[in-house]
Design a protein around this motif. Structure first.
Motif, PDB file in Angstrom:
ATOM      1  N   PHE A 174      -7.898   1.710  -5.539  1.00 54.65           N
ATOM      2  CA  PHE A 174      -8.081   2.897  -4.700  1.00 54.65           C
ATOM      3  C   PHE A 174      -9.062   2.612  -3.571  1.00 54.65           C
ATOM      4  CE2 PHE A 174     -10.256   6.806  -3.504  1.00 54.65           C
ATOM      5  CZ  PHE A 174      -9.207   7.703  -3.358  1.00 54.65           C
ATOM      6  N   GLU A 175      -8.651   2.942  -2.329  1.00 59.05           N
ATOM      7  CA  GLU A 175      -9.532   2.796  -1.175  1.00 59.05           C
ATOM      8  C   GLU A 175      -9.442   4.042  -0.296  1.00 59.05           C
ATOM      9  OE1 GLU A 175      -9.062  -0.763   1.114  1.00 59.05           O
ATOM     10  OE2 GLU A 175      -8.867  -2.045  -0.661  1.00 59.05           O
ATOM     11  N   THR A 176     -10.442   4.229   0.549  1.00 58.18           N
ATOM     12  CA  THR A 176     -10.458   5.366   1.463  1.00 58.18           C
ATOM     13  C   THR A 176     -10.671   4.898   2.887  1.00 58.18           C
ATOM     14  OG1 THR A 176     -12.857   5.724   1.296  1.00 58.18           O
ATOM     15  CG2 THR A 176     -11.452   6.850  -0.317  1.00 58.18           C
ATOM     16  N   ARG A 177     -10.275   5.764   3.816  1.00 56.16           N
ATOM     17  CA  ARG A 177     -10.575   5.579   5.234  1.00 56.16           C
ATOM     18  C   ARG A 177     -11.179   6.887   5.747  1.00 56.16           C
ATOM     19  NH1 ARG A 177     -10.110   1.343   3.653  1.00 56.16           N
ATOM     20  NH2 ARG A 177      -8.768  -0.386   4.319  1.00 56.16           N
ATOM     21  N   GLU A 178     -12.243   6.753   6.515  1.00 57.08           N
ATOM     22  CA  GLU A 178     -12.999   7.906   6.989  1.00 57.08           C
ATOM     23  C   GLU A 178     -12.178   8.773   7.938  1.00 57.08           C
ATOM     24  OE1 GLU A 178     -16.812   9.947   6.957  1.00 57.08           O
ATOM     25  OE2 GLU A 178     -15.934   8.364   5.712  1.00 57.08           O
ATOM     26  N   GLY A 179     -12.364  10.089   7.847  1.00 54.90           N
ATOM     27  CA  GLY A 179     -11.730  10.996   8.794  1.00 54.90           C
ATOM     28  C   GLY A 179     -12.182  10.692  10.217  1.00 54.90           C
ATOM     29  N   THR A 180     -11.288  10.828  11.163  1.00 57.48           N
ATOM     30  CA  THR A 180     -11.605  10.478  12.538  1.00 57.48           C
ATOM     31  C   THR A 180     -10.911  11.432  13.503  1.00 57.48           C
ATOM     32  OG1 THR A 180     -11.704   8.625  14.114  1.00 57.48           O
ATOM     33  CG2 THR A 180      -9.700   8.823  12.765  1.00 57.48           C
ATOM     34  N   THR A 227       0.808  -1.218   0.000  1.00 58.16           N
ATOM     35  CA  THR A 227       0.000   0.000   0.000  1.00 58.16           C
ATOM     36  C   THR A 227       0.841   1.267   0.000  1.00 58.16           C
ATOM     37  OG1 THR A 227      -1.798  -1.109   1.193  1.00 58.16           O
ATOM     38  CG2 THR A 227      -1.762   1.303   1.274  1.00 58.16           C
ATOM     39  N   ILE A 228       0.474   2.182  -0.895  1.00 60.03           N
ATOM     40  CA  ILE A 228       0.956   3.559  -0.855  1.00 60.03           C
ATOM     41  C   ILE A 228      -0.159   4.379  -0.217  1.00 60.03           C
ATOM     42  CG2 ILE A 228       1.646   5.567  -2.225  1.00 60.03           C
ATOM     43  CD1 ILE A 228       2.513   3.540  -4.415  1.00 60.03           C
ATOM     44  N   GLY A 229       0.173   5.203   0.761  1.00 64.64           N
ATOM     45  CA  GLY A 229      -0.876   5.902   1.485  1.00 64.64           C
ATOM     46  C   GLY A 229      -0.659   7.395   1.618  1.00 64.64           C
ATOM     47  N   TRP A 230      -1.764   8.099   1.741  1.00 66.83           N
ATOM     48  CA  TRP A 230      -1.759   9.527   2.037  1.00 66.83           C
ATOM     49  C   TRP A 230      -2.801   9.795   3.101  1.00 66.83           C
ATOM     50  CZ3 TRP A 230      -5.681  13.143   1.857  1.00 66.83           C
ATOM     51  CH2 TRP A 230      -5.305  14.484   2.017  1.00 66.83           C
ATOM     52  N   LEU A 231      -2.465  10.667   4.048  1.00 65.00           N
ATOM     53  CA  LEU A 231      -3.402  11.037   5.108  1.00 65.00           C
ATOM     54  C   LEU A 231      -3.388  12.547   5.259  1.00 65.00           C
ATOM     55  CD1 LEU A 231      -3.779   9.277   8.542  1.00 65.00           C
ATOM     56  CD2 LEU A 231      -3.746  11.766   8.402  1.00 65.00           C
ATOM     57  N   GLY A 232      -4.576  13.155   5.280  1.00 62.51           N
ATOM     58  CA  GLY A 232      -4.616  14.600   5.412  1.00 62.51           C
ATOM     59  C   GLY A 232      -6.033  15.116   5.526  1.00 62.51           C
ATOM     60  N   GLY A 233      -6.176  16.443   5.398  1.00 58.79           N
ATOM     61  CA  GLY A 233      -7.454  17.101   5.579  1.00 58.79           C
ATOM     62  C   GLY A 233      -7.983  17.747   4.321  1.00 58.79           C
ATOM     63  N   ILE A 234      -9.064  18.472   4.492  1.00 63.93           N
ATOM     64  CA  ILE A 234      -9.844  18.997   3.387  1.00 63.93           C
ATOM     65  C   ILE A 234      -9.128  20.113   2.609  1.00 63.93           C
ATOM     66  CG2 ILE A 234     -10.991  20.811   4.725  1.00 63.93           C
ATOM     67  CD1 ILE A 234     -13.599  19.979   3.311  1.00 63.93           C
ATOM     68  N   SER A 235      -8.066  20.672   3.153  1.00 65.75           N
ATOM     69  CA  SER A 235      -7.399  21.806   2.508  1.00 65.75           C
ATOM     70  C   SER A 235      -6.319  21.394   1.511  1.00 65.75           C
ATOM     71  CB  SER A 235      -6.771  22.713   3.577  1.00 65.75           C
ATOM     72  OG  SER A 235      -5.752  22.015   4.277  1.00 65.75           O
ATOM     73  N   PHE A 279      -3.712   2.145  -3.355  1.00 66.09           N
ATOM     74  CA  PHE A 279      -3.549   3.511  -2.853  1.00 66.09           C
ATOM     75  C   PHE A 279      -4.628   3.753  -1.819  1.00 66.09           C
ATOM     76  CE2 PHE A 279      -4.070   8.036  -2.491  1.00 66.09           C
ATOM     77  CZ  PHE A 279      -2.757   8.505  -2.519  1.00 66.09           C
ATOM     78  N   LEU A 280      -4.208   4.226  -0.636  1.00 66.42           N
ATOM     79  CA  LEU A 280      -5.123   4.431   0.480  1.00 66.42           C
ATOM     80  C   LEU A 280      -5.183   5.921   0.818  1.00 66.42           C
ATOM     81  CD1 LEU A 280      -6.884   2.834   2.521  1.00 66.42           C
ATOM     82  CD2 LEU A 280      -4.900   2.841   4.057  1.00 66.42           C
ATOM     83  N   MET A 281      -6.366   6.532   0.654  1.00 59.85           N
ATOM     84  CA  MET A 281      -6.567   7.930   1.008  1.00 59.85           C
ATOM     85  C   MET A 281      -7.279   7.995   2.355  1.00 59.85           C
ATOM     86  SD  MET A 281      -8.763  10.920  -0.942  1.00 59.85           S
ATOM     87  CE  MET A 281      -7.501  11.321  -2.153  1.00 59.85           C
ATOM     88  N   CYS A 282      -6.627   8.583   3.357  1.00 62.91           N
ATOM     89  CA  CYS A 282      -7.159   8.606   4.716  1.00 62.91           C
ATOM     90  C   CYS A 282      -7.544  10.025   5.126  1.00 62.91           C
ATOM     91  CB  CYS A 282      -6.127   8.050   5.695  1.00 62.91           C
ATOM     92  SG  CYS A 282      -5.561   6.387   5.288  1.00 62.91           S
ATOM     93  N   GLY A 283      -8.700  10.118   5.787  1.00 62.90           N
ATOM     94  CA  GLY A 283      -9.239  11.406   6.181  1.00 62.90           C
ATOM     95  C   GLY A 283     -10.512  11.726   5.427  1.00 62.90           C
ATOM     96  N   PHE A 284     -10.940  10.789   4.579  1.00 62.78           N
ATOM     97  CA  PHE A 284     -12.025  10.964   3.620  1.00 62.78           C
ATOM     98  C   PHE A 284     -13.372  11.211   4.308  1.00 62.78           C
ATOM     99  CE2 PHE A 284     -14.822   9.700   0.098  1.00 62.78           C
ATOM    100  CZ  PHE A 284     -14.141  10.201  -0.989  1.00 62.78           C
ATOM    101  N   ASN A 322     -19.584  12.432   2.206  1.00 57.54           N
ATOM    102  CA  ASN A 322     -20.653  13.384   1.901  1.00 57.54           C
ATOM    103  C   ASN A 322     -20.158  14.814   1.663  1.00 57.54           C
ATOM    104  OD1 ASN A 322     -22.665  11.383   2.181  1.00 57.54           O
ATOM    105  ND2 ASN A 322     -22.628  11.632   4.407  1.00 57.54           N
ATOM    106  N   VAL A 323     -18.851  14.983   1.524  1.00 61.75           N
ATOM    107  CA  VAL A 323     -18.290  16.317   1.287  1.00 61.75           C
ATOM    108  C   VAL A 323     -17.717  16.353  -0.130  1.00 61.75           C
ATOM    109  CG1 VAL A 323     -16.620  18.042   2.057  1.00 61.75           C
ATOM    110  CG2 VAL A 323     -17.777  16.578   3.736  1.00 61.75           C
ATOM    111  N   ARG A 324     -18.240  17.263  -0.953  1.00 63.59           N
ATOM    112  CA  ARG A 324     -17.911  17.286  -2.375  1.00 63.59           C
ATOM    113  C   ARG A 324     -16.419  17.387  -2.656  1.00 63.59           C
ATOM    114  NH1 ARG A 324     -16.532  21.266  -5.455  1.00 63.59           N
ATOM    115  NH2 ARG A 324     -17.104  22.792  -3.846  1.00 63.59           N
ATOM    116  N   ILE A 325     -15.719  18.233  -1.924  1.00 70.44           N
ATOM    117  CA  ILE A 325     -14.312  18.468  -2.248  1.00 70.44           C
ATOM    118  C   ILE A 325     -13.470  17.204  -2.099  1.00 70.44           C
ATOM    119  CG2 ILE A 325     -13.562  19.199   0.058  1.00 70.44           C
ATOM    120  CD1 ILE A 325     -11.888  21.371  -1.367  1.00 70.44           C
ATOM    121  N   TRP A 326     -13.906  16.278  -1.230  1.00 70.79           N
ATOM    122  CA  TRP A 326     -13.161  15.030  -1.084  1.00 70.79           C
ATOM    123  C   TRP A 326     -13.222  14.197  -2.367  1.00 70.79           C
ATOM    124  CZ3 TRP A 326      -9.487  13.509   2.073  1.00 70.79           C
ATOM    125  CH2 TRP A 326      -9.332  14.191   3.284  1.00 70.79           C
TER     126      TRP A 326
END
Length: 330
Positions: free
Chosen positions: A210-216, A148-156, A179-184, A187-191
């Protein structure tokens, strides 16, 4: 609490209280009650950026009672227009943060770059780097996972993720990586715009790699790194980003992961950290290919861990916090 409050206030000061017998810490996360706090009970007040809407009521109280305060800053107080918080910062925070820095008995910042800006306003500025507290559970998780290649971050971070456009799909398909996108947030369009920056597809056509993990919460999110083998930290070159911190490198290091970063400040503060691969000319393919084909991601991740444990060790950095507190507390 916010990630900023967690890393700059809660984590280091909770650890100070644990490691120093003469330190006792009270924490308030409710700005509406700050005007009524019994400040005379405290030797010092520490806050991040500003004191909320009651700041100009509280500062005279602290002055009258002769209680010193430390203003902690982890990034620049002038935001770019594309940041979702731009209007709020421009209307409410910019001048409030500058005033808090100006009147503070001491100012804490994360990097030499941010030191330059704060020192223009206050002469008693101290570089107190970010740290990870390894005894927290979120930094000790384990998880079975595919490569897995991963990225974790916020809406900005939409503009930052656009740097990866068109370069992740060939790597994942060629080497069988996820590829794992974390912070997703579904229900938010920009994501979904951020997702498309990686996949090139709308969410209805989300590729299998491609997979996501919910923001927490800020005290939980670190567990997502347990599902990664390689971390990414794309960052556009800008005046605002120059004054951010290298926290993403430290998070990856906590899980002994190698990380591929944009070759911009503040990440280039880690030029001597051989556990970090830097991207030049926005070519993410070359360092990712080199890292994957080397078969040494574990060893390189260990190097990142050792470097950060030496230069961002919470006990060593907290010694600086302790000495600063002793110097301004009567």
């Amino acid at each position: 609490m916010s990630g900023v409050s967690f890393h700059r206030l809660y984590t280091p000061y909770a650890r100070l209280q644990l490691d120093y017998d003469d330190v006792t810490v009270d924490i308030s996360q409710n700005p509406n009650e700050w005007g009524d706090l019994p400040f005379e009970q405290y030797d010092c007040v520490v806050f991040n950026r500003w004191l909320g809407k009651l700041q100009y009521n509280i500062l005279p109280i602290l002055a009258k009672k002769k209680i010193p305060f430390i203003c902690d800053n982890d990034d620049y107080w002038v935001l770019p227009r594309y940041n979702p918080a731009y209007q709020f910062y421009r209307a409410y925070l910019k001048n409030s943060v500058k005033d808090a820095v100006y009147y503070a008995d001491a100012v804490q910042v994360t990097t030499p770059q941010l030191f330059e800006r704060a020192a223009e306003i206050n002469k008693n500025v101290h570089i107190i780097p970010n740290c990870i507290d390894p005894i927290q559970r979120q930094w000790t998780a384990t998880a079975e996972h595919p490569p897995t290649i991963g990225w974790l971050g916020g809406i900005s971070h939409l503009e930052d993720l656009k740097l990866l456009s068109g370069q992740i799909k060939p790597i994942c398909e060629k080497y069988g990586y996820r590829f794992l996108m974390c912070g997703f947030h579904e229900n938010v369009r920009i994501w979904h715009e951020m997702e498309k920056a990686i996949t090139g597809e709308n969410r209805k056509n989300r590729p299998s790699w491609f997979e996501t993990r919910e923001g927490t919460r800020a005290d939980i999110y670190g567990i997502y790194y347990a599902e990664m083998d390689i971390a990414l930290a794309p960052l556009t070159k800008s005046k605002f980003n120059r004054y951010k911190s290298e926290l993403k490198i430290l998070e990856a290091a906590a899980y002994k992961l190698p990380i591929v970063c944009s070759a911009v400040e503040p990440y280039t503060n880690h030029r001597s950290n051989l556990g970090v691969f830097f991207v030049t000319n926005n070519d993410w393919t070359t360092p990712l290919t080199k890292l994957i084909e080397s078969g040494k991601s574990n060893e390189i991740g260990e190097i990142n861990y050792n470097y950060c444990n030496e230069h961002h060790n919470i006990k060593a950095v907290n010694q600086k916090r302790y000495e600063l507190l002793k110097s301004i507390c009567k």
